[in-house]
Design a protein around this motif. Structure first.
Motif: not given
Length: 213
Positions: A36-37, A65-66, A144-147, A164-165
């Motif tokens: 994500l941005k 997660s950030l 940094s933002v991650i899903l 995650f699944v």
């Protein structure tokens, strides 16, 4: 035939997405994630994040997660079925005992205020007992933002056992504390002001697929 190149990109590459999509994380891996941005120009003194997810996983898995350079658990929340949610704020860990899972869409919202340290967790519009963090340091602005993965380095360090699944949608971020009324009654109609699921920039990595609602 004209749809084949688009399908190939969705399956194998990286794509900036707009609109209200469902993201499918089909398998356990260290590659499948979404970047994500958010539009962040200064360190965040307050932050609210909401995520809708649907999964039958029975192990720990990361939703959001950030990370910042040198500090990788700045704002992180994981689910551990059937009744545990773990939240990290500036590396400090908090465990919440939550209602047992049912196989359905789940709305998870986390809010934090750096000035007071107040940490709040809602799942399906139910707020759990509030906590106070030791840290009062604002988050960012470089981030940094991650899903779908837990960052153990800035933008990486993923472990398949924490991924995650399942399906994910309606991820929004605000640089203020969303009030209880909004989260309980109208969250899905309110777009985040620093990241909006409707038109925020997202990048797909690995085998994650964008599906229609």
């Amino acid at each position: 035939m004209k749809t084949l190149p688009i399908l190939f990109v969705l399956l194998s590459g990286c794509l900036a997405l707009t609109g209200q999509n469902i993201l499918l994380f089909p398998k356990e891996s260290v590659t499948d994630h979404v970047i994500l941005k958010p539009a962040v120009g200064q360190a965040l003194k307050q932050l609210t994040v909401c995520v809708r997810s649907y999964s039958d996983l029975q192990r720990l898995h990361s939703l959001f997660s950030l990370a910042t350079p040198g500090k990788y658990n700045n704002f992180l929340f994981n689910l551990l079925p059937p009744k545990l949610c773990k939240v990290f704020i500036n590396e400090e860990e908090f465990s919440f005992e939550v209602d047992p899972d049912v196989l359905d869409w789940k709305q998870t919202c986390v809010a934090w205020d750096s000035e007071t340290g107040l940490l709040q967790l809602w799942i399906n519009a139910k707020r759990y007992p509030r906590r106070i963090t030791t840290s009062r340091s604002p988050i960012g602005p470089q981030m940094s933002v991650i899903l779908g993965q837990d960052q153990d380095s800035f933008g990486g360090g993923f472990e398949a056992s924490q991924c995650f699944v399942g399906e994910m949608s309606d991820v929004n971020m605000w640089d203020y504390i969303l009030d209880t009324d909004t989260i309980s009654n109208s969250y899905l109609s309110v777009s985040g002001n620093i990241f909006s699921w409707t038109n925020g920039a997202k990048e797909i990595k690995g085998g994650v697929m964008a599906l229609e609602n």
